[in-house]
Write a protein that holds these residues in place. Structure first.
Motif, PDB file in Angstrom:
ATOM      1  N   GLU A   1     116.427  42.039  48.599  1.00 47.92           N
ATOM      2  CA  GLU A   1     114.971  42.219  48.671  1.00 47.92           C
ATOM      3  C   GLU A   1     114.396  42.655  47.334  1.00 47.92           C
ATOM      4  OE1 GLU A   1     116.607  42.183  52.653  1.00 47.92           O
ATOM      5  OE2 GLU A   1     117.108  43.408  50.892  1.00 47.92           O
ATOM      6  N   VAL A   2     115.135  43.483  46.604  1.00 43.00           N
ATOM      7  CA  VAL A   2     114.688  43.895  45.266  1.00 43.00           C
ATOM      8  C   VAL A   2     114.628  42.687  44.349  1.00 43.00           C
ATOM      9  CG1 VAL A   2     115.277  45.244  43.214  1.00 43.00           C
ATOM     10  CG2 VAL A   2     115.524  46.262  45.484  1.00 43.00           C
ATOM     11  N   THR A   3     115.676  41.843  44.410  1.00 42.46           N
ATOM     12  CA  THR A   3     115.717  40.634  43.579  1.00 42.46           C
ATOM     13  C   THR A   3     114.559  39.695  43.924  1.00 42.46           C
ATOM     14  OG1 THR A   3     118.129  40.757  43.404  1.00 42.46           O
ATOM     15  CG2 THR A   3     117.108  38.630  42.932  1.00 42.46           C
ATOM     16  N   ALA A   4     114.265  39.551  45.211  1.00 41.36           N
ATOM     17  CA  ALA A   4     113.176  38.670  45.631  1.00 41.36           C
ATOM     18  C   ALA A   4     111.844  39.133  45.062  1.00 41.36           C
ATOM     19  CB  ALA A   4     113.114  38.623  47.158  1.00 41.36           C
ATOM     20  N   PHE A   5     111.603  40.437  45.070  1.00 47.45           N
ATOM     21  CA  PHE A   5     110.342  40.948  44.544  1.00 47.45           C
ATOM     22  C   PHE A   5     110.258  40.747  43.030  1.00 47.45           C
ATOM     23  CE2 PHE A   5     107.970  44.564  42.681  1.00 47.45           C
ATOM     24  CZ  PHE A   5     106.710  44.238  43.146  1.00 47.45           C
ATOM     25  N   LEU A   6     111.343  41.060  42.312  1.00 46.69           N
ATOM     26  CA  LEU A   6     111.333  40.921  40.854  1.00 46.69           C
ATOM     27  C   LEU A   6     111.232  39.456  40.445  1.00 46.69           C
ATOM     28  CD1 LEU A   6     114.031  43.587  39.918  1.00 46.69           C
ATOM     29  CD2 LEU A   6     111.546  43.804  39.755  1.00 46.69           C
ATOM     30  N   ASN A   7     111.852  38.561  41.206  1.00 39.59           N
ATOM     31  CA  ASN A   7     111.729  37.131  40.920  1.00 39.59           C
ATOM     32  C   ASN A   7     110.312  36.637  41.190  1.00 39.59           C
ATOM     33  OD1 ASN A   7     114.365  36.962  40.130  1.00 39.59           O
ATOM     34  ND2 ASN A   7     115.120  36.040  42.032  1.00 39.59           N
TER      35      ASN A   7
ATOM     36  N   ALA B   1     121.219  37.380  41.251  1.00 38.33           N
ATOM     37  CA  ALA B   1     120.308  36.229  41.240  1.00 38.33           C
ATOM     38  C   ALA B   1     118.965  36.547  40.570  1.00 38.33           C
ATOM     39  CB  ALA B   1     120.081  35.752  42.672  1.00 38.33           C
ATOM     40  N   LEU B   2     118.938  37.594  39.778  1.00 40.62           N
ATOM     41  CA  LEU B   2     117.667  38.003  39.159  1.00 40.62           C
ATOM     42  C   LEU B   2     117.254  37.023  38.067  1.00 40.62           C
ATOM     43  CD1 LEU B   2     115.409  40.092  38.832  1.00 40.62           C
ATOM     44  CD2 LEU B   2     116.884  41.310  37.225  1.00 40.62           C
TER      45      LEU B   2
END
Length: 255
Positions: free
Chosen positions: A44-50, A87-88
């Motif tokens: 979820e952190v990666t999704a937001f940063l992406n 996956a960032l």
């Protein structure tokens, strides 16, 4: 204690940037429809940063600031470790050369700045101070005899001395005199306190009204100290200086 209250308490304890970190933590929770961060993880952190880097096309600095806020949230507030963000998608920094004024251009710009912005410009140019470092100078940090300014909690949270440019000495003395007169007027009106670092208010009663702790360039009006709820004077805001420099550059005909 709510999550936001815990975030604010931890930020103040560690002296981090409350406005920036709080903003990105709230954005993260809103992006995931109000879910508590304990229910969210690396994916979820990666999704937001992406989302910031790809969909919103945010600058690299913006994405890095949001990443730091998330690391702070999980490590410092929630006491959790986030796995590596495999996956960032990292926002790319643009490659460009900075525009730098010539010596004559810099002096012309300074000539078109009005007080107290002229003094701030002299300190930025002659002492090599960063903007926030110059605005954070207090009376006790100025030593005219030694031609020295003590920079408090500069880069890396370290103190360091900086040379006071000779051409700024008279203007600096005039600003000190002006600030002292203003302080006396504010005290007579029942105001005049400044914000103090750490627990100094408890350690040194009365320090908030002493000349030594007054800002060299205070703001025009008081604001509420979030830590104490008291009305205090803070230093001049960075945006006021940026606007003054912009106006001076336009008046000087600099492109």
């Amino acid at each position: 204690m709510t999550l936001i209250e815990a975030v604010r308490a931890t930020i103040r304890r560690l002296h981090y940037a409350e406005e920036a970190y709080g903003h990105w933590i709230r954005q993260f929770i809103r992006f995931h429809h109000g879910k508590h961060p304990r229910q969210l993880g690396a994916e979820e952190v990666t999704a937001f940063l992406n989302e910031l880097a790809v969909a919103r096309r945010s600058a690299a600095f913006t994405q890095n600031q949001a990443l730091c806020a998330h690391l702070f949230l999980y490590k410092r507030v929630l006491d959790l470790q986030i796995p590596r963000l495999e996956a960032l998608e990292r926002a790319r920094r643009p490659e460009h050369l900075p525009s730098v004024l010539s010596r004559q251009g810099a002096l012309t710009l300074l000539e078109h700045l009005i007080p107290p912005f002229r003094l701030i410009g002299e300190l930025l140019y002659g002492s090599g101070l960063r903007l926030l470092e110059a605005l954070s100078i207090r009376v006790k940090d100025v030593d005219l005899d030694r031609r020295q300014i003590m920079v408090r909690r500069g880069k890396g949270q370290h103190d360091r001395p900086a040379l006071l440019p000779a051409r700024a000495r008279d203007e600096l003395q005039a600003q000190l005199d002006s600030m002292a007169r203003r302080r006396n007027g504010e005290l007579a009106a029942g105001r005049g306190e400044v914000d103090l670092p750490y627990a100094l208010r408890a350690k040194i009663p009365g320090a908030a009204t002493r000349v030594a702790w007054q800002y060299l360039v205070p703001a025009s009006r008081p604001c509420t100290d979030p830590a104490t709820g008291r009305q205090v004077f803070y230093h001049l805001h960075e945006s006021a200086v940026q606007g003054a420099v912009h106006d001076a550059g336009r008046a000087a005909g600099l492109t």
